[in-house]
Design an enzyme around this catalytic site. Structure first.
Site, short mmCIF file in Angstrom:
data_model
loop_
_atom_site.label_atom_id
_atom_site.label_comp_id
_atom_site.label_asym_id
_atom_site.label_seq_id
_atom_site.Cartn_x
_atom_site.Cartn_y
_atom_site.Cartn_z
N CYS A 121 45.32 -12.13 27.01
CA CYS A 121 44.58 -11.25 26.10
C CYS A 121 45.57 -10.47 25.22
CB CYS A 121 43.72 -10.28 26.90
SG CYS A 121 42.96 -9.00 25.89
N ASP A 179 24.02 -28.47 -8.17
CA ASP A 179 25.36 -28.93 -7.85
C ASP A 179 25.27 -30.33 -7.23
OD1 ASP A 179 28.04 -28.79 -7.71
OD2 ASP A 179 28.14 -27.32 -6.09
N LYS A 186 28.13 -20.11 -15.23
CA LYS A 186 28.60 -20.39 -13.87
C LYS A 186 28.51 -19.12 -13.04
CE LYS A 186 30.92 -24.52 -13.67
NZ LYS A 186 31.53 -25.18 -12.55
N CYS A 241 45.27 -6.58 26.41
CA CYS A 241 45.60 -6.03 27.74
C CYS A 241 46.46 -7.00 28.55
CB CYS A 241 44.33 -5.69 28.50
SG CYS A 241 43.41 -7.13 29.02
N GLU A 287 17.42 -23.06 -16.71
CA GLU A 287 17.22 -23.95 -15.57
C GLU A 287 18.32 -23.77 -14.53
OE1 GLU A 287 17.27 -27.87 -17.37
OE2 GLU A 287 15.98 -27.16 -18.99
N LYS A 298 21.38 -24.81 -12.39
CA LYS A 298 22.42 -25.83 -12.55
C LYS A 298 22.69 -26.42 -11.16
CE LYS A 298 27.13 -26.38 -14.37
NZ LYS A 298 27.35 -27.53 -13.58
N LYS A 346 19.44 -23.56 -22.42
CA LYS A 346 19.36 -24.55 -23.51
C LYS A 346 18.47 -24.02 -24.62
CE LYS A 346 19.55 -28.12 -19.97
NZ LYS A 346 18.85 -29.17 -19.24
N CYS A 358 39.72 -3.68 29.80
CA CYS A 358 40.44 -4.06 28.58
C CYS A 358 40.08 -3.07 27.46
CB CYS A 358 40.04 -5.48 28.18
SG CYS A 358 40.69 -5.96 26.57
N TYR A 395 16.25 -33.63 -15.87
CA TYR A 395 16.28 -32.52 -16.83
C TYR A 395 16.47 -32.93 -18.27
CZ TYR A 395 21.27 -32.95 -15.56
OH TYR A 395 22.52 -33.42 -15.28
N CYS A 421 38.31 -12.66 28.11
CA CYS A 421 39.18 -11.76 28.85
C CYS A 421 38.28 -11.12 29.89
CB CYS A 421 39.75 -10.68 27.91
SG CYS A 421 40.44 -9.27 28.80
N LEU A 481 28.97 -29.62 -20.22
CA LEU A 481 28.53 -28.35 -20.79
C LEU A 481 29.72 -27.41 -20.85
CD1 LEU A 481 25.23 -27.79 -18.76
CD2 LEU A 481 25.37 -28.23 -21.22
#
Ligand code: IVH
Length: 671
Positions: A399, A111, A305, A402, A107, A109, A281, A422, A216, A417, A75
């Site tokens: 740390c 993946d 997309k 600190c 519809e 799409k 479509k 701190c 589809y 820590c 497509l």
């Protein structure tokens, strides 16, 4: 030929092989699309320089080749609503049809990977992958193991049924979990998992994987079925027992098509499968065949997309941040990249083991993923053989804030820590105290708190309540008005209910539910502090771990100092008697809320349910009393509720539900 053109051709070819042939894409789809687009643009300017006409990769040698009865086209893409409208206009002009009058099938799409299944005399004869569009791979034995593909259809017509092999998101997660448990390779995403599972030499491996198929397209080779439209084709497929996208819609006019594709975009995370766009479509098949196709794609259909949720970028560095509890969380510093519509420059790496498992190293190209509201994540590195890499990253031993040692206890995944002073912990602790889930002090975010700490105006949450407007005046970025607003917001918090303080103080294991239970039971901090351990434990909704934690907190000398300071500043530290003492109409009932309710924030709705004795879990189960459905609800919650026959209450009946505790109105089947 320019260097760039040559480069793009070889890159596109290389990535196409990686994607179609080896199921191991090296770059996200969006980056591949960008390369193809640039290549096409360049080729348009070069005489005779057309893109090779393939839409996939040549078939591998593992499976027998199959010549498709009709080529499997790809497509063309558009990337937003405006481009979609332009496409419709331009396409339909040729047949002198107004885009407002044309009917479209819109519809999701999916993946996954394209599959064409041949039926002869009503029997499944053969199934083939796309391959290069003309010749695919014979995967019949594997396809026979997919439960959602009928092995017979009630027609004698010779047919090719086309659709997408995919894996549902939940099934993919479960598969990866099982793979992980058995120390086997985990898949990067559902598409890869589906591809890897379908293209197996041994059909029993495919059979063990949760593969699915959405149909589809019908190629009626004998032309005896007289399918006149795409929507009729979907209907027929459904009747024959194929799974068809429940979200497919027939609409009239291009603006309705835009709307339907916008809906899919807004709900993409609610669907059971991953989608990377919408397919629009022309519904009338006679019209579609008049429009014809290019060598690559039909003219009467287009893919819109959606903004990519995965992008590639460079990992500049791995750093560690210290949270409120002292937890040291590694995160990726990235070259900024736009993912799913927002710029991502940082992404959490969770903990030491995750960094090791992903094996990401500074300097790597990495794939960054951001799906919906989910926080951005680094999926993994993109490795090129031979390219130099830095050494594996090592978790720092001290740390960063600190310099005290970082500790990771045996059997735990997190590193801490342990210095209670701190500065990073202090900062995050105060930010949490002021946050929406706790005292909700507007205007007191991370930047402001950092400022107050830096100049020494605040050393503990209690100091907030003695701040004066004049203290703030000298600070950068504080106009008179914002100083006054902040002081007022803090003053307002003095009378906040005790439960919010308990959340804000950050006592280990005490979340909003336990805080409310304790505040309701004891009424004041004073009473809570004097409570014996068994009294705390006896509180409804408070277990021994929480009780112990609260008991210890109250006996910490620092908490004592804080309490005195808060009292001196006039903070109430009490739970107003009227809350929680109203009619407990939803006692013991789980009410799930999905979508947005007019006049209620999500927090307010949940608080109202809890106040009436109910709970408001995030997912639907057999124990759910009812599901309140607001605007833009989550499809999966609604579907699950329907499956479990749990009443769906429209948002407008929420108030009545709270008051009466009974379901007075339910949504119908078709709403
Ligand atoms: S129609 C001639 N419909 O997306 C019609 N394709 O990027 C061609 N896809 O090759 C396909 N969902 O593998 C169509 N509802 C859908 C789809 C769909 C996913 C895939 C398909 C196609 C690719 C194009």
């Amino acid at each position: 030929m320019t260097d760039r053109l040559e480069y793009l051709r070889s890159e596109v070819a290389r990535h196409a092989r990686a994607y179609f042939e080896h199921d191991t894409p090296e770059i996200p789809d969006a980056d591949y699309d960008a390369l193809v687009r640039e290549l096409r643009a360049l080729e348009a300017d070069v005489p005779g320089g057309k893109l090779s006409e393939t839409v996939g990769a040549p078939p591998s040698t593992t499976f027998d080749p199959v010549v498709h009865a009709e080529p499997l086209l790809s497509l063309d893409n558009v990337f937003d609503a405006a481009e979609l409208a332009t496409w419709a206009e331009r396409t339909l002009r040729v047949v002198e049809l107004s885009p407002d009058e044309c009917e479209f099938s819109v519809e999701p799409k999916i993946d996954g990977l394209a599959l064409s299944i041949l039926y002869e005399e009503g029997r499944l004869r053969r199934a083939a992958t796309r391959g290069d569009g003309r010749v695919g791979e014979d995967v019949t034995d594997n396809v026979r193991t997919i439960a959602s593909i009928p092995t017979a259809v009630p027609t004698r017509s010779r047919l090719e049924i086309r659709g997408e092999v995919f894996m549902e998101k939940a099934a993919f997660e479960a598969l990866n979990e099982a793979q992980r448990a058995r120390d086997l390779k985990v898949f990067a995403n559902p598409r890869n998992a589906a591809a890897g599972s379908l293209r197996q030499k041994d059909p029993s491996v495919s059979a063990s994987r949760p593969l699915d198929f959405l149909a589809y397209h019908v190629v009626d080779l004998d032309e005896t079925e007289h399918v006149v439209s795409q929507s009729a084709a979907l209907e027929l497929l459904r009747e024959w027992g194929f799974r068809v996208a429940a979200e497919a819609r027939r609409v009239r006019g291009v603006s309705a098509a835009v709307e339907a594709s916008d809906w899919l975009l807004a709900h993409r995370h609610d669907l059971l499968y991953e989608i990377d766009g919408a397919v629009i479509k022309v519904d009338d098949l006679a019209l579609r065949s008049r429009l014809g196709s290019t060598s690559r794609a039909p003219r009467g259909a287009i893919a819109r997309k959606f903004p990519p949720e995965e992008r590639m970028t460079r990992l500049l560095a791995i750093e560690v941040s210290i949270g409120r509890t002292g937890r040291a969380t590694p995160y990726a510093v990235l070259e900024p990249v736009v993912v799913a519509g927002s710029t991502v420059a940082m992404a959490t790496l969770h903990n030491e083991d995750q960094v090791r498992a992903k094996d990401v190293r500074p300097g790597d190209q990495v794939i960054v993923r951001k799906a919906g509201d989910v926080i951005p994540e680094v999926v993994g590195p993109v490795l090129r053989s031979g390219a130099p890499r830095s050494d594996p990253w090592e978790f720092p031993s001290t740390c960063p804030e600190c310099s005290s040692p970082l500790e990771r206890s045996e059997g735990e995944s997190d590193t801490y820590c342990r210095n209670p002073r701190c500065p990073a912990q202090l900062l995050e602790g105060i930010v949490h105290f002021a946050s929406r889930s706790a005292l909700d002090i507007e205007g007191l975010g991370e930047v402001r708190v950092a400022q107050l700490l830096e100049v020494g105006l605040v050393k503990d949450v209690a100091d907030l309540f003695v701040l004066r407007e004049s203290d703030l005046a000298s600070l950068d970025g504080f106009a008179e008005l914002s100083a006054r607003n902040l002081i007022e917001a803090i003053a307002g918090a003095k009378s906040a209910p005790l439960s919010r303080f308990l959340v804000g103080l950050g006592i280990r294991h005490v979340g909003p539910v336990a805080a409310r239970a304790l505040a309701t039971r004891f009424g004041t901090y004073e009473a809570l502090r004097n409570a014996a351990l068994d009294e705390l434990e006896a509180t409804d909704g408070v277990g021994p771990i929480i009780a112990q934690s609260v008991y210890e907190y109250c006996r910490d000398p620092e908490a004592e100092v804080r309490y005195d300071a808060l009292r001196r500043a006039g903070v109430a530290l009490a739970e107003p008697r009227e809350t929680g003492s109203g009619p407990r109409t939803l006692e013991g009932r789980a009410v799930v809320v999905t979508g947005s309710l007019e006049g209620w924030s999500r927090d307010e709705a949940e608080a109202a349910i809890i106040e009436r004795g109910g709970t408001s879990p995030g997912s639907v189960s057999k124990k759910t009393f009812c599901v309140v459905v607001g605007d833009a609800p989550g499809a999966s919650k609604v579907t699950r509720a329907r499956a479990l026959q749990i009443p769906l209450v429209p948002g407008r009946a929420f108030r009545e539900l709270l008051e009466s505790g009974v379901v007075t109105e339910v949504l119908g089947e078709d709403s």
